[in-house]
Design a protein around this motif. Sequence first.
Motif, mmCIF file in Angstrom:
data_model
loop_
_atom_site.group_PDB
_atom_site.id
_atom_site.type_symbol
_atom_site.label_atom_id
_atom_site.label_comp_id
_atom_site.label_asym_id
_atom_site.label_seq_id
_atom_site.Cartn_x
_atom_site.Cartn_y
_atom_site.Cartn_z
ATOM 1 N N SER A 99 -7.201 -16.862 2.930
ATOM 2 C CA SER A 99 -8.055 -16.499 4.332
ATOM 3 C C SER A 99 -7.539 -15.306 4.971
ATOM 4 C CB SER A 99 -8.100 -17.688 5.210
ATOM 5 O OG SER A 99 -6.682 -18.164 5.647
ATOM 6 N N LEU A 100 -6.487 -14.813 4.603
ATOM 7 C CA LEU A 100 -5.711 -13.701 5.118
ATOM 8 C C LEU A 100 -5.247 -12.745 4.208
ATOM 9 C CD1 LEU A 100 -3.510 -15.539 8.194
ATOM 10 C CD2 LEU A 100 -5.912 -14.219 8.343
ATOM 11 N N ILE A 101 -5.376 -11.505 4.464
ATOM 12 C CA ILE A 101 -4.841 -10.516 3.613
ATOM 13 C C ILE A 101 -3.966 -9.640 4.332
ATOM 14 C CG2 ILE A 101 -5.476 -8.167 2.218
ATOM 15 C CD1 ILE A 101 -8.273 -9.538 1.983
ATOM 16 N N HIS A 102 -2.534 -9.663 4.146
ATOM 17 C CA HIS A 102 -1.585 -8.861 4.579
ATOM 18 C C HIS A 102 -1.428 -7.452 3.986
ATOM 19 C CE1 HIS A 102 -0.113 -11.954 7.190
ATOM 20 N NE2 HIS A 102 -0.631 -13.015 6.365
ATOM 21 N N LEU A 103 -1.407 -6.320 4.833
ATOM 22 C CA LEU A 103 -0.851 -5.146 4.199
ATOM 23 C C LEU A 103 0.206 -4.523 4.368
ATOM 24 C CD1 LEU A 103 -4.615 -3.332 4.691
ATOM 25 C CD2 LEU A 103 -3.913 -4.918 2.780
ATOM 26 N N HIS A 104 0.957 -4.258 3.618
ATOM 27 C CA HIS A 104 2.294 -3.448 3.844
ATOM 28 C C HIS A 104 2.213 -2.172 3.515
ATOM 29 C CE1 HIS A 104 4.068 -7.557 4.723
ATOM 30 N NE2 HIS A 104 3.359 -7.904 3.727
ATOM 31 N N ILE A 105 2.096 -1.156 4.458
ATOM 32 C CA ILE A 105 1.930 0.086 4.121
ATOM 33 C C ILE A 105 3.264 1.022 4.206
ATOM 34 C CG2 ILE A 105 0.505 2.251 4.851
ATOM 35 C CD1 ILE A 105 -1.351 0.225 6.123
ATOM 36 N N THR A 106 3.553 1.440 3.093
ATOM 37 C CA THR A 106 4.728 2.445 2.864
ATOM 38 C C THR A 106 4.418 3.894 2.783
ATOM 39 O OG1 THR A 106 4.833 2.257 0.654
ATOM 40 C CG2 THR A 106 5.924 0.472 1.818
ATOM 41 N N ILE A 149 0.702 -1.248 0.037
ATOM 42 C CA ILE A 149 -0.109 -0.024 0.036
ATOM 43 C C ILE A 149 0.997 1.158 0.031
ATOM 44 C CG2 ILE A 149 -1.824 1.180 1.373
ATOM 45 C CD1 ILE A 149 -2.557 -1.740 0.365
ATOM 46 N N GLU A 150 0.638 2.091 -1.090
ATOM 47 C CA GLU A 150 1.402 3.278 -0.958
ATOM 48 C C GLU A 150 0.276 4.678 -0.884
ATOM 49 O OE1 GLU A 150 3.384 2.763 -4.700
ATOM 50 O OE2 GLU A 150 5.223 1.783 -3.598
ATOM 51 N N GLU A 151 1.009 5.905 -0.427
ATOM 52 C CA GLU A 151 0.079 6.794 -0.683
ATOM 53 C C GLU A 151 0.281 7.516 -2.019
ATOM 54 O OE1 GLU A 151 1.870 9.534 2.096
ATOM 55 O OE2 GLU A 151 0.408 8.704 3.921
ATOM 56 N N ALA A 152 -1.036 7.778 -2.616
ATOM 57 C CA ALA A 152 -0.973 8.173 -3.946
ATOM 58 C C ALA A 152 -0.681 9.673 -3.980
ATOM 59 C CB ALA A 152 -2.263 8.074 -4.485
ATOM 60 N N PRO A 153 0.056 10.205 -5.037
ATOM 61 C CA PRO A 153 0.497 11.737 -5.230
ATOM 62 C C PRO A 153 -0.522 12.621 -5.154
ATOM 63 C CG PRO A 153 1.607 10.256 -6.876
ATOM 64 C CD PRO A 153 0.565 9.307 -6.272
ATOM 65 N N GLU A 154 -1.982 12.081 -5.656
ATOM 66 C CA GLU A 154 -2.947 13.163 -5.652
ATOM 67 C C GLU A 154 -4.018 12.984 -4.263
ATOM 68 O OE1 GLU A 154 -3.688 9.193 -7.558
ATOM 69 O OE2 GLU A 154 -2.195 10.655 -8.156
#
Length: 68
Positions: A54-61, A8-13
């Motif tokens: 069954s599991l969703i992992h989120l790697h937030i950068t 997961i990344e922050e979008a520029p907009e």
Amino acid sequence: MTDIHFVIEEAPEGGHVARAVGEDIFTEADDLPTLHAQLRDAVHCHFADAERPSLIHLHITREEVLQA
């Protein structure tokens, strides 16, 4: 498959974009709660019941820039 990982990344907009690692799944949303719902929906649409993780992992950068 029991897990799926997303970067997961922050979008520029504004908002966030999510890309699955090893699968062809991409989605975006204005906030994290909405992104969570969209990721669940995308995973349910992408996989058949027997193959669905069954599991969703989120790697937030997040990128930060500091002046020296």
